[in-house]
Structures are given as C-alpha cells and as structure tokens.
Design a protein around this motif. Structure first.
Motif, PDB file in Angstrom:
ATOM      1  N   VAL A  45      39.161  38.601  31.790  1.00 55.36           N
ATOM      2  CA  VAL A  45      39.804  38.505  33.102  1.00 55.36           C
ATOM      3  C   VAL A  45      38.889  39.087  34.194  1.00 55.36           C
ATOM      4  N   GLY A  46      37.592  39.162  33.875  1.00 60.99           N
ATOM      5  CA  GLY A  46      36.616  39.512  34.910  1.00 60.99           C
ATOM      6  C   GLY A  46      36.506  40.995  35.224  1.00 60.99           C
ATOM      7  N   SER A  82      47.816  46.632  37.034  1.00 58.38           N
ATOM      8  CA  SER A  82      49.277  46.581  37.155  1.00 58.38           C
ATOM      9  C   SER A  82      49.702  45.899  38.460  1.00 58.38           C
ATOM     10  N   ARG A  83      48.956  46.156  39.517  1.00 55.00           N
ATOM     11  CA  ARG A  83      49.315  45.548  40.814  1.00 55.00           C
ATOM     12  C   ARG A  83      48.565  44.258  41.076  1.00 55.00           C
ATOM     13  N   GLN A  84      47.556  43.967  40.222  1.00 58.90           N
ATOM     14  CA  GLN A  84      46.727  42.766  40.427  1.00 58.90           C
ATOM     15  C   GLN A  84      46.170  42.703  41.847  1.00 58.90           C
ATOM     16  N   ALA A 139      39.209  53.573  34.903  1.00 53.25           N
ATOM     17  CA  ALA A 139      39.934  52.446  35.488  1.00 53.25           C
ATOM     18  C   ALA A 139      39.026  51.216  35.414  1.00 53.25           C
ATOM     19  N   TRP A 140      39.410  50.140  36.048  1.00 56.67           N
ATOM     20  CA  TRP A 140      38.700  48.871  35.881  1.00 56.67           C
ATOM     21  C   TRP A 140      38.165  48.371  37.222  1.00 56.67           C
ATOM     22  N   MET A 141      37.029  47.707  37.172  1.00 49.94           N
ATOM     23  CA  MET A 141      36.431  47.121  38.374  1.00 49.94           C
ATOM     24  C   MET A 141      36.132  45.651  38.105  1.00 49.94           C
ATOM     25  N   ASN A 142      36.093  44.867  39.179  1.00 46.47           N
ATOM     26  CA  ASN A 142      35.544  43.517  39.060  1.00 46.47           C
ATOM     27  C   ASN A 142      34.270  43.455  39.901  1.00 46.47           C
ATOM     28  N   LYS A 143      33.660  42.315  39.933  1.00 47.90           N
ATOM     29  CA  LYS A 143      32.361  42.196  40.611  1.00 47.90           C
ATOM     30  C   LYS A 143      32.470  42.599  42.081  1.00 47.90           C
TER      31      LYS A 143
END
Lengths: 136, 136
Positions: free
Chosen positions: A29-30, A70-72, A48-52
């Motif tokens: 999911v990137g 959770s909040r997308q 936590a998570w990061m995207n590009k």
C-alpha cells in the motif's frame, strides 16, 4: 542505484536523494516503516509509517510528516498537540525497507502523553506498565 | 485486556504475558515489526519482523528469533554468523503494533558487517554512506 549495490560502497560515497527515495521498498500500500529516535538521548520514541510524498515533505520542511493508516491521511505529527518532531537526520537501512528518523521531539511523543510509546514491558512472567504520562 | 485499556493504567500495573502477546496487532500475514536497540548505548541496530511463536521463543530462550519474510522461516539472528542478540527487555508500544527489543548485540548487527543497518543518510541534497563494515 539500488540498495543492494550500496553495500560495497565506501563511507562518504554520495548518491542522488531522488534515487535513494525512489529505490526504497514500499509495501503493497505504498508505505515504509519509520522509527523516530530522539537525536541526543537515543530514546526510541515511536514507530509509524511514511509514503513517498511524506518522506519528501519531511525532508523539505524539516518537520516529520507520517501517513496515518487509521485515518488514511497525512499525519503532520504535533499538528494539533504541538508535539512536533523536528528532523535532524533521516537514515535508510541496508535493504532500503526501513527508515530511522533522528528527531528533536517537542513534548511527549506518545498520544497518551508519555515521553515515548514503548511503555509496556513484557517478560516471561508478566507484562508491566513502566511509564506515567508526563504532567505539564 | 486490550492495549487501548492499558493507556489509563498506573505505572507498575501488571498483566498476563500470554494476554499481552495475544492482544498484539499482527498484520495480515501474522507479523509485527520489532526494532532492535543496543540496551546500553541506545544505538538502533535494525528492524525485522516477528510472529507469535518467535516472540514466545525469544522470551523463553533470551536470544532473539525473528521471522524472515524473504526465507519464510524462523531467523535465529546470529545462528550462522555468531552475531546473536541477547534479549535484555522486550517492550510493546501504546497500540500494541510494534515491539522494541533492548538487546546485547554480539558483533555487528548488519549482514554487511556494519555495526547497525542504518548507514545511508538521506538529506534534501544527497544521500551518503556513513559507515564502514567492521574489521575483525
């Protein structure tokens, strides 16, 4: 450039930032996990998570932006609480699938108001709460 | 017990280890990220993945066992290299979806023979290799 090729490179070798980001391994999911560590004490604050785009924003602004699963949506850490993370350095690991963010955390990192999120110690015998929320 | 309920618990409150493990949030393939940190220096060594059985084995033996996603098998860190991780403490985070392992790393943690896996520093301008492999 790919991360496998970097293994044999000497200390001090430099590469293009856009290549370094483009060649990270993002999940299906990137997203890529990012560990936040207080730059001077070494305290691990949270993961936590990061995207590009959140990586690029973080480098550009110097203030850590995650992706909230959770909040997308983008999660500019501290946007409501004021407990921002000022980026001191971003590092990728050997296989380019995890980031380490050396930060200067303002206030508690945890949403429970504890200094960091890792406050449940688990051993063979029992699990124990090991930290109190900070008092202002 | 669930992790949400633990937020309001006082420091020193204790819980059952099996409950603490059972209520962790594993991803859709049964894994949870685990950060390994050198217990005395605070150095973040690596990030890998564990499943329920590798967590239980790690607590039982005191030696860190991950789940290798590439090999799809248990990964007893250091089994071939001797670079084992002796567990000093396992901690879960506030929402029970990440583990922090305080370890005593024997030898280099990284498969490249560097002390830790986070040797690629990324900033706005460039990415830089910041560590050399250890020499024996």
């Amino acid at each position: 450039m790919n991360y496998k090729d970097l293994e044999k490179q000497d200390k001090g070798s430099v590469f293009d930032t856009n290549d370094a980001i483009a060649n990270l391994t993002f999940n299906d999911v990137g997203l890529i996990p990012a560990i936040a560590q207080q730059h001077d004490t070494g305290e691990v604050l949270m993961m936590a998570w990061m995207n590009k785009l959140s990586i690029e924003e973080t480098l550009r602004t110097g203030q850590v932006c995650y992706w909230s699963r959770s909040r997308q949506s983008y999660w500019r850490k501290g946007e409501s609480s004021g407990h921002v993370q000022l980026l001191r350095e971003m590092r990728a690991d050997c296989d380019g699938d995890t980031l380490l963010l050396l930060v200067d955390q303002q206030g508690p990192a945890c949403h429970t108001n504890r200094k960091n999120c890792f406050y449940i110690s688990i051993d063979k015998a029992q699990a124990t709460i090991i930290a109190e929320p900070e008092t202002e």
